[in-house]
Design an enzyme around this catalytic site. Structure first.
Site, PDB file in Angstrom:
ATOM      1  N   GLU A   1     -22.976 -10.396 -39.826  1.00  0.00           N
ATOM      2  CA  GLU A   1     -23.237 -11.025 -38.688  1.00  0.00           C
ATOM      3  C   GLU A   1     -24.517 -10.876 -38.187  1.00  0.00           C
ATOM      4  OE1 GLU A   1     -19.878  -8.218 -37.452  1.00  0.00           O
ATOM      5  OE2 GLU A   1     -18.866 -10.077 -36.606  1.00  0.00           O
TER       6      GLU A   1
ATOM      7  N   GLU B   1     -13.677  -7.184 -42.838  1.00  0.00           N
ATOM      8  CA  GLU B   1     -13.066  -6.363 -41.878  1.00  0.00           C
ATOM      9  C   GLU B   1     -11.666  -6.201 -41.825  1.00  0.00           C
ATOM     10  OE1 GLU B   1     -15.475  -8.469 -41.257  1.00  0.00           O
ATOM     11  OE2 GLU B   1     -16.910  -7.870 -39.814  1.00  0.00           O
TER      12      GLU B   1
HETATM   13  C1  3H9 Z   1     -17.967  -3.960 -39.792  1.00  0.00           C
HETATM   14  O1  3H9 Z   1     -19.042  -4.106 -40.309  1.00  0.00           O
HETATM   15  C2  3H9 Z   1     -17.320  -4.188 -38.484  1.00  0.00           C
HETATM   16  C3  3H9 Z   1     -18.364  -5.248 -37.615  1.00  0.00           C
HETATM   17  O2  3H9 Z   1     -17.675  -6.495 -37.527  1.00  0.00           O
HETATM   18  C4  3H9 Z   1     -19.101  -4.620 -36.350  1.00  0.00           C
HETATM   19  C5  3H9 Z   1     -18.241  -4.364 -35.318  1.00  0.00           C
HETATM   20  C6  3H9 Z   1     -18.912  -4.124 -34.096  1.00  0.00           C
HETATM   21  N1  3H9 Z   1     -20.005   2.469 -43.904  1.00  0.00           N
HETATM   22  O3  3H9 Z   1     -17.947   1.141 -52.544  1.00  0.00           O
HETATM   23  P1  3H9 Z   1     -19.064   2.197 -53.260  1.00  0.00           P
HETATM   24  C7  3H9 Z   1     -20.043   4.066 -48.799  1.00  0.00           C
HETATM   25  S1  3H9 Z   1     -16.700  -3.076 -40.559  1.00  0.00           S
HETATM   26  C8  3H9 Z   1     -20.194   3.761 -44.507  1.00  0.00           C
HETATM   27  O4  3H9 Z   1     -18.492   3.370 -54.031  1.00  0.00           O
HETATM   28  P2  3H9 Z   1     -19.966  -0.190 -54.612  1.00  0.00           P
HETATM   29  C9  3H9 Z   1     -18.823   4.392 -49.722  1.00  0.00           C
HETATM   30  O5  3H9 Z   1     -18.088   5.345 -48.941  1.00  0.00           O
HETATM   31  C10 3H9 Z   1     -17.635  -2.556 -42.205  1.00  0.00           C
HETATM   32  N2  3H9 Z   1     -20.038   3.948 -45.764  1.00  0.00           N
HETATM   33  O6  3H9 Z   1     -20.064   1.323 -53.899  1.00  0.00           O
HETATM   34  C11 3H9 Z   1     -19.596   5.239 -50.892  1.00  0.00           C
HETATM   35  O7  3H9 Z   1     -19.859   6.540 -50.187  1.00  0.00           O
HETATM   36  P3  3H9 Z   1     -19.852   7.834 -51.137  1.00  0.00           P
HETATM   37  C12 3H9 Z   1     -17.530  -4.089 -43.054  1.00  0.00           C
HETATM   38  C13 3H9 Z   1     -20.211   2.963 -46.549  1.00  0.00           C
HETATM   39  O8  3H9 Z   1     -21.085  -0.483 -55.132  1.00  0.00           O
HETATM   40  C14 3H9 Z   1     -20.908   4.481 -50.879  1.00  0.00           C
HETATM   41  O9  3H9 Z   1     -21.097   3.687 -49.585  1.00  0.00           O
HETATM   42  N3  3H9 Z   1     -17.993  -3.810 -44.408  1.00  0.00           N
HETATM   43  C15 3H9 Z   1     -19.958   1.419 -46.212  1.00  0.00           C
HETATM   44  O10 3H9 Z   1     -18.883  -0.201 -55.679  1.00  0.00           O
HETATM   45  C16 3H9 Z   1     -20.932   3.625 -51.967  1.00  0.00           C
HETATM   46  O11 3H9 Z   1     -19.891   2.685 -51.782  1.00  0.00           O
HETATM   47  C17 3H9 Z   1     -17.229  -3.328 -45.315  1.00  0.00           C
HETATM   48  O12 3H9 Z   1     -16.114  -3.365 -45.127  1.00  0.00           O
HETATM   49  C18 3H9 Z   1     -19.958   1.319 -44.940  1.00  0.00           C
HETATM   50  N4  3H9 Z   1     -19.827  -0.079 -44.320  1.00  0.00           N
HETATM   51  O13 3H9 Z   1     -19.490  -1.365 -53.542  1.00  0.00           O
HETATM   52  C19 3H9 Z   1     -17.843  -3.281 -46.753  1.00  0.00           C
HETATM   53  N5  3H9 Z   1     -19.706   0.868 -47.501  1.00  0.00           N
HETATM   54  O14 3H9 Z   1     -20.851   7.595 -52.508  1.00  0.00           O
HETATM   55  C20 3H9 Z   1     -17.463  -1.958 -47.294  1.00  0.00           C
HETATM   56  C21 3H9 Z   1     -20.024   1.648 -48.516  1.00  0.00           C
HETATM   57  O15 3H9 Z   1     -20.096   8.768 -50.394  1.00  0.00           O
HETATM   58  N6  3H9 Z   1     -18.027  -1.516 -48.371  1.00  0.00           N
HETATM   59  N7  3H9 Z   1     -20.081   3.064 -47.917  1.00  0.00           N
HETATM   60  O16 3H9 Z   1     -18.309   7.687 -51.753  1.00  0.00           O
HETATM   61  C22 3H9 Z   1     -17.614  -2.081 -49.614  1.00  0.00           C
HETATM   62  O17 3H9 Z   1     -17.012  -3.130 -49.708  1.00  0.00           O
HETATM   63  C23 3H9 Z   1     -18.512  -1.447 -50.909  1.00  0.00           C
HETATM   64  O18 3H9 Z   1     -18.735  -0.201 -50.687  1.00  0.00           O
HETATM   65  C24 3H9 Z   1     -19.780  -2.225 -51.214  1.00  0.00           C
HETATM   66  C25 3H9 Z   1     -20.444  -1.296 -52.372  1.00  0.00           C
HETATM   67  C26 3H9 Z   1     -19.387  -3.763 -51.840  1.00  0.00           C
HETATM   68  C27 3H9 Z   1     -20.420  -2.353 -50.170  1.00  0.00           C
END
Ligand code: 3H9
Length: 705
Positions: free
Chosen positions: A109, A129
């Site tokens: 976004e 999301e």
């Molecule tokens: C959103 O954006 C709403 C909007 O529309 C705005 C509204 C106003 N936040 O998965 P991993 C942490 S909603 C906080 O193991 P990978 C994760 O917990 C969001 N923490 O690595 C982990 O922590 P830990 C939309 C996050 O390489 C560490 O980072 N976005 C977030 O296998 C490593 O993550 C999503 O839904 C976050 N957003 O995968 C994306 N993302 O090491 C969600 C990650 O302490 N994330 N962490 O356990 C993912 O899909 C995967 O984490 C990603 C990396 C592909 C990014």
């Protein structure tokens, strides 16, 4: 902590770098930081254009998911990124977003509020999301259809799968793909467009289509969402929001999106799905086995047993590029196993999941054979023979002679004592349970069962291997049925008791299907094969307490050769297309069983069916936690979400119980205890948490404190 966002100059191009490891989430301070630097760059006469880029492994991976719980708990104000996005889009100087890694959610976004986007070859963009039970809340549903068209926007916003940079480029989300250094490419791009009036994505309307063309698109997306995301509210809300982009002005569309976002964010579904998101990551953290624990290389694998499970396990290895030898005892069984593997792969090719070339490559990695040749080179040997202790012991004694000393010996047993199996070898520290779920090449769960002597290295390797095989590894302790199947025991038991007490077979299944389970318990038993449980019950019969009520229906069906789908009859009868229908013969059998046991049959409503079965899961889960068989309540949730078809939007059985209220769950269990006796003995942990007004999440926090 260093600066979250910083500014530098590359000639006349201003570069804003976001540096909020690990994934540059939009945590407090990040949006404000970007906004301030954009404003400063606009005032800086030496800047002609601006590049925004992420430090480390990715562009922005979205809003900070940890913040959502604080917002719904009232500890933080409502999240809005609109001031930042408007500041970017209204910047008189062109803003180029430079994307690598994953520009997800709020990350995409932010990127779409820029005037241009460039991306590294291997970047991905997405609006995932919905997987968290929310929808894009920063104009994603409004800008994406303007850039990429309505069909792509619906696909991405309602179903949450990301697209590659190539697709993003083809669809107009990205303006250029950069080979080589991303920053250099982005700066070069910025120089090309500096001085040209920046185009605003929110003002584009060319791809929004007309009502007549869009109507069938929205209708089919809604139908698909209802089918594939049964019971989920966010996908339908996302479709409504994208539809609003086609009927309202940009500002009105954003307001509609904000309303829907807010409704989703405050829903139980979103809280449950966020719990599941962090849960999948929490299960990797094992007390006493730090991240740095050394792991063994897994370069070659071997599998004993080419049945349904063995074949699926071999496919997992091949899919991960690991060569695997697959052994059976008879040519016919081996041929059957390989035919199933080929058919599974061919179906994937037919469905467009991968190409024929990929299938050929994977098949070539599987070597079917009748001997143990090559087992001496395997780094891991997975045993997937029939579920029976005597046979398992025989196989492990044999493997002990053949395997190299540092080979992991993994049993796929679903219930048997891992220590007893390990004791037949001279190296119990190398023995572990790798319990896959059927179909093993599809289901994401890998229950990793630690024996009394399993080494930390073998556990750490197994956890890492699970990731490599695209599974979610959950570590559990050794007991009958481990965590998942042990909980399933009381769940299945209650389903049978309910039919004995008067609930029709299809009513039990329907109640749980409507609760959100992928399948009702009795239909699931028919699919898995009733004989499997029958064999296990016979193996453990000597442990049953005499005089305690046992479910009798499944045994009776098996005695009649009704093993489920594979024999065309089980709880249901099946036609040649395996379509189920209720069978009056089964009703007669159930009535007979009830009569023999003096059970007075009665009407049972869906509410009681759900409580009896789901609370049985929860009560057993609480006992498992007390015994330390599972590390945390969230581990049980993840087991049920990834291996047993528990509805993700309910967060898993333990989370669900907490949302109902543990006091209420405990009270119902006490009442079942009074009516149905000993098997409903409430777990002391549940009683304690209920009395203290706590949740299972509180229990997990207590444990990690
Ligand atoms: C959103 O954006 C709403 C909007 O529309 C705005 C509204 C106003 N936040 O998965 P991993 C942490 S909603 C906080 O193991 P990978 C994760 O917990 C969001 N923490 O690595 C982990 O922590 P830990 C939309 C996050 O390489 C560490 O980072 N976005 C977030 O296998 C490593 O993550 C999503 O839904 C976050 N957003 O995968 C994306 N993302 O090491 C969600 C990650 O302490 N994330 N962490 O356990 C993912 O899909 C995967 O984490 C990603 C990396 C592909 C990014």
């Amino acid at each position: 902590m260093g600066e979250l966002v910083r500014f530098s100059l590359d000639g006349e191009i201003g570069v804003i770098t976001i540096d909020n490891p690990p994934v540059n989430a939009l945590s407090p301070g990040v949006p404000e930081g970007i906004g301030t630097l954009i404003e400063q760059a606009c005032r800086n006469d030496s800047v002609r254009a601006i590049v925004v880029i992420g430090a480390g492994r990715t562009f922005i991976a979205g809003a900070d998911i940890k913040e959502f719980g604080k917002i719904t708990a009232g500890q933080r104000p409502r999240l809005t990124l609109h001031p930042l996005l408007n500041a970017i889009e209204n910047s008189p100087k062109p803003v180029v977003m430079a994307i690598h890694g994953t520009a997800f959610g709020g990350g995409l976004e932010v990127a779409m509020s820029g005037h241009y986007r460039v991306a590294a070859q291997d970047a991905q963009v997405g609006q995932p999301e919905v997987k968290l039970g929310i929808i894009p809340g920063a104009a994603g549903t409004q800008r994406l259809p303007r850039l990429a068209g309505v069909a792509r926007a619906v696909e991405m916003c309602a179903f949450g799968e990301p697209v590659s940079a190539t697709v993003a480029f083809a669809d107009g989300i990205v303006d250029r793909i950069i080979d080589g250094d991303l920053l250099a490419g982005a700066v070069a791009f910025a120089r090309e467009i500096a001085g040209i009036a920046p185009p605003k994505p929110s003002e584009r309307t060319g791809k929004l289509g007309d009502a007549a063309a869009n109507a069938p698109l929205f209708a089919s997306a809604r139908e698909r969402a209802r089918k594939t995301k049964r019971g989920w509210m966010a996908p339908l809300a996302a479709i409504d929001a994208v539809e609003a982009a086609t009927t309202l002005s940009f500002a009105e569309g954003c307001a509609k999106e904000a309303d829907l976002f807010q409704q989703c964010l405050f829903s139980d579904q979103s809280k449950a799905l966020i719990h599941a998101f962090f849960g999948e990551r929490a299960v990797n953290k094992i007390p006493g086995i730090p991240k740095e624990t050394s792991t063994l290389p897994i370069r070659r694998a071997a599998v004993v047993g080419a049945g349904t499970m063995g074949g699926g396990i071999a496919m997992n290895y091949a899919n991960a590029g690991i060569p695997v030898v697959l052994k059976e005892t008879a040519q016919e069984a081996l041929d059957r196993g390989m035919a199933t593997i080929r058919r599974n792969y061919a179906n994937s090719v037919k469905n467009g999941r991968f190409s024929q070339a990929v299938m050929d490559k994977r098949l070539a990695l599987i070597t079917p054979q009748l001997t143990y040749d090559g087992f001496e080179n395997a780094d891991i040997i997975a045993e997937a023979v029939f579920e029976g202790m005597a046979l398992k012991k025989e196989v492990f004694a044999e493997l002990d002679k053949i395997a190299k000393p540092d080979a992991i010996l993994a049993s796929n047993t679903s219930t048997l004592d891992i220590d007893e199996i390990a004791r037949t070898t001279s190296r119990p520290h190398m023995v572990i349970g790798h319990h896959y779920f059927s179909p093993a090449n599809v289901m994401r769960l890998l229950e990793i069962v630690r024996g009394a002597e399993t080494s930390n290295e073998v556990i750490a390797t197994s956890m890492a291997l699970a990731k490599k095989l695209n599974k979610v590894g959950v570590l559990v302790g050794n007991c009958r049925g481990f965590a998942g199947n042990r909980m399933l025991g009381p769940y299945g038991r209650e389903a049978q008791f309910l039919v004995e007490e008067g609930a029709p077979v299809d009513a039990v299944d329907r109640a749980l299907y409507e609760f959100g389970m992928a399948m009702g318990p009795l239909a699931m038993n028919d699919l898995a094969g009733l004989d499997v449980g029958w064999r296990i019950r016979k193996e453990y019969q000597h442990l049953e307490k005499p005089g305690l009520r046992q479910p009798r229906v499944a045994d009776r069906l098996c005695e009649l050769g009704r093993y489920g789908q594979k024999t065309g009859a089980g709880y249901y009868k099946y036609d040649e297309n395996r379509k189920a229908s209720p069978d009056p013969e089964v009703t007669a059998i159930i009535e007979e069983v009830a009569k023999e046991q003096g059970i007075v049959r009665r009407e049972i409503d869906a509410g009681e069916i759900v409580e009896r079965t789901i609370y049985a899961l929860v009560n057993e889960g609480a006992k498992i936690l007390e015994e330390g068989i599972a590390l945390r309540a969230v581990d049980l949730d993840i087991i049920y979400l990834t291996g047993y078809g528990f509805p993700a939007f309910r967060g898993g059985p333990m989370w669900y119980a907490s949302t109902v209220g543990l006091a209420k769950v405990h009270e119902r269990i006490c009442s079942f205890h009074g009516i149905h006796g000993e098997k409903w003995e409430p777990a002391p942990l549940l009683a304690r948490l209920a009395a203290q007004g706590k949740t299972f999440e509180d229990f997990d926090k207590e444990k990690s404190a």
